[in-house]
Design a protein around this motif. Sequence first.
Motif, mmCIF file in Angstrom:
data_model
loop_
_atom_site.group_PDB
_atom_site.id
_atom_site.type_symbol
_atom_site.label_atom_id
_atom_site.label_comp_id
_atom_site.label_asym_id
_atom_site.label_seq_id
_atom_site.Cartn_x
_atom_site.Cartn_y
_atom_site.Cartn_z
ATOM 1 N N ALA A 94 4.510 -6.986 -0.924
ATOM 2 C CA ALA A 94 3.776 -6.102 -0.257
ATOM 3 C C ALA A 94 4.313 -4.777 0.404
ATOM 4 N N PHE A 95 5.772 -5.116 0.637
ATOM 5 C CA PHE A 95 6.644 -4.036 1.038
ATOM 6 C C PHE A 95 6.665 -2.952 0.276
ATOM 7 N N HIS A 96 7.138 -3.358 -1.105
ATOM 8 C CA HIS A 96 7.110 -2.403 -2.085
ATOM 9 C C HIS A 96 5.999 -1.691 -2.524
ATOM 10 N N MET A 97 4.465 -2.244 -2.410
ATOM 11 C CA MET A 97 3.401 -1.525 -2.531
ATOM 12 C C MET A 97 3.206 -0.552 -1.461
ATOM 13 N N PRO A 154 2.479 3.042 -3.581
ATOM 14 C CA PRO A 154 1.599 2.142 -4.245
ATOM 15 C C PRO A 154 1.345 2.809 -5.584
ATOM 16 N N HIS A 155 1.840 3.919 -5.824
ATOM 17 C CA HIS A 155 1.687 4.588 -7.288
ATOM 18 C C HIS A 155 2.261 3.480 -8.338
ATOM 19 N N SER A 156 3.380 3.033 -7.907
ATOM 20 C CA SER A 156 4.032 2.315 -9.063
ATOM 21 C C SER A 156 3.898 0.725 -9.142
ATOM 22 N N TRP A 157 2.463 0.462 -8.758
ATOM 23 C CA TRP A 157 2.019 -0.900 -8.616
ATOM 24 C C TRP A 157 2.335 -1.991 -9.725
ATOM 25 N N ASP A 158 2.255 -1.157 -10.866
ATOM 26 C CA ASP A 158 2.671 -2.180 -12.034
ATOM 27 C C ASP A 158 3.998 -2.481 -12.101
ATOM 28 N N ALA A 167 -3.405 -7.279 3.246
ATOM 29 C CA ALA A 167 -2.677 -5.980 3.576
ATOM 30 C C ALA A 167 -3.464 -4.770 3.071
ATOM 31 N N PHE A 168 -4.123 -4.604 2.203
ATOM 32 C CA PHE A 168 -4.479 -3.526 1.299
ATOM 33 C C PHE A 168 -6.242 -3.551 1.177
ATOM 34 N N SER A 216 -6.259 3.237 -6.093
ATOM 35 C CA SER A 216 -5.799 3.482 -4.895
ATOM 36 C C SER A 216 -5.602 1.979 -4.102
ATOM 37 N N ILE A 217 -4.293 2.136 -3.659
ATOM 38 C CA ILE A 217 -3.833 0.885 -2.940
ATOM 39 C C ILE A 217 -3.225 1.254 -1.351
ATOM 40 N N THR A 218 -4.126 1.085 -0.290
ATOM 41 C CA THR A 218 -3.978 1.570 0.902
ATOM 42 C C THR A 218 -3.925 0.498 1.855
ATOM 43 N N PRO A 219 -3.096 0.632 3.059
ATOM 44 C CA PRO A 219 -3.234 -0.265 4.263
ATOM 45 C C PRO A 219 -4.478 -0.460 4.690
#
Length: 535
Positions: free
Chosen positions: A159-162, A166-170, A471-472, A507-510
């Motif tokens: 979650a911290f890295h996301m 977030p663009h590098s989710w993979d 979280a997201f 899109s991965i946002t808090p």
Amino acid sequence: MAFFSILRTLCLLALVLVLLKMIMFIMKLRELRRLMPAGPAGWPLLGNILQVGRLQWVQFAKWKEQYGPVFSLNFAGQPVIVLNDFAVVAEFLDRRSSIYSSRPRLIMAAEILLGGLAFPIMPYGDLWRRMRRGAHEGFVGRASIAYQSLQEKESVLLAFHMLRDPHSWDNHLRRSSASTVLCAVYGWSSIDTSRDHIVDRINHIMHRIAQACLPDWMAKWKRDGKAFFETHNAFFEDLLQEVDSKMKEGTYEPCFAANLIEDERKRQGLSDRELAWLAGMMFGAGAETTAASLAVFILAMVLHPSAVKRAQAQIDKVVGRERLPTFADRARLPYIDAIVKEVLRWGPVTPLGVPRQSIQDDRYEDHFIPKGTLVLVNIWAVNRDPEHYPDYADFRPERHLDDSGELVDPTPGIHTQGHLSYGAGRRHVSISNSLSSHLDFLWLNTGARICVGKDVANQALFMDFATLLWAFNIMKAKDENGEPITPSLSDCVDEGLVFRPVPFKCSITPRFGEVGDLVRSATATYVGTNGIASS
Ligand code: HEM
């Protein structure tokens, strides 16, 4: 002159003999195919090899419609059967598991290049049984609980890295899965970029292993011979040696490798070399499969906002917004476990599992199945078996829940997992975890080839899904005109035995204002404010 005429006659004779042999071979194969379950006709020597295409499981599902749930193929002389629904999987891999639990013997690939030590593709036998027992004791049932605190920590780091990028989710999913399995196996603290070369190297070995399932003439690298084995053997032995030295110094972290070293030395069951390969193979079999399933989860969430909403409502009720989820919440988060099952059913990352081979002649209905037949399990088609999943194409976690929202098995009496994505290998009935794990152990004598990491994988997926959904918001990305981008459902990337969705934007946002602070402070309790692993 006479010499040349004799030579010509001899050459002609040899040619006639070769042709005769080929004709006899083709006739024998024809006769065999006539006795085996029906299947598509193929080319004279190559058989069906050129007909299967890239997405073999889709072609197999089409043939299922034509020839039924068990059909036969010919791969250049190698007899093959393909299993396509729950009933035939239960018949062959559970009830007849003593015949169908071995793997094909790949002499050049598995025995020379991998020294006969690659446990996931090892034929059934004494070494497989001893390695499976070691893996079973370290990972199945109650043993899997030992990894929960590590999995909670890795979910927080994910979650911290996301949050940060977030663009590098993979990439974060891959790092997180690799880290979880490596830490479980070798007792490291969370991995950072300094360990990337180790991850790359094991993944490289696993890709080679995946190619080992191809016939020798299709993979050029197999000519590398023994040098490949020696190099990689030294690599795995060094990783185990590191744990052994730390144990002697008293500075080691409890882990699978340390338990193996302690138990096996007492029991004299496995040599140091065998231990080294067993530990390495657990990472190889576990990291990419878990990372690819996490990518399927992101795809499913992007495409199914209603599932995200329902999951987040349950998380808000049970966990609230002042702390992150933990395993202590699991019993009250059945919807998240239902998502785990549905992600594995809907998007199996090993759609054809790991091939099996029969070890004796057998009969099925009116058909003959010769010893040595290659057995492919079309996991993708079984997970879409219309008898158990009438609306199989839909992503619907609810199918794993009863009216009161508790977990149920949509395949009663056949399989407790609710899907076939971990393979099969022993009868699954609804029994308690500890009894199930005990039976699995007894089953070693007849073959228990189902994924030995399934309990650890289910835990890792549960924790990661719960944390990411807490979280997201996970939604479709928008293009430059503000239009939502819908990722492809059917495209996939072939990574050897593992298939994952093609990379896509999302899109991965808090979800709420406090997520950042809560995730950062949870991360700091694990790794200190300055020592956070970077991806
Ligand atoms: C979502 C994640 C995973 C999936 C989808 C998966 C899937 C599979 C499948 C389909 C098989 C073949 C079973 C058969 O022949 O019937 C298998 C075998 C195996 N898996 Fe997994 N797996 C996963 C995670 C893991 C993890 C985390 C580990 C280890 C920590 C692991 C270790 C193994 C091993 C060692 C085998 C070989 C077992 C044998 O041949 O006796 N897997 N897995």
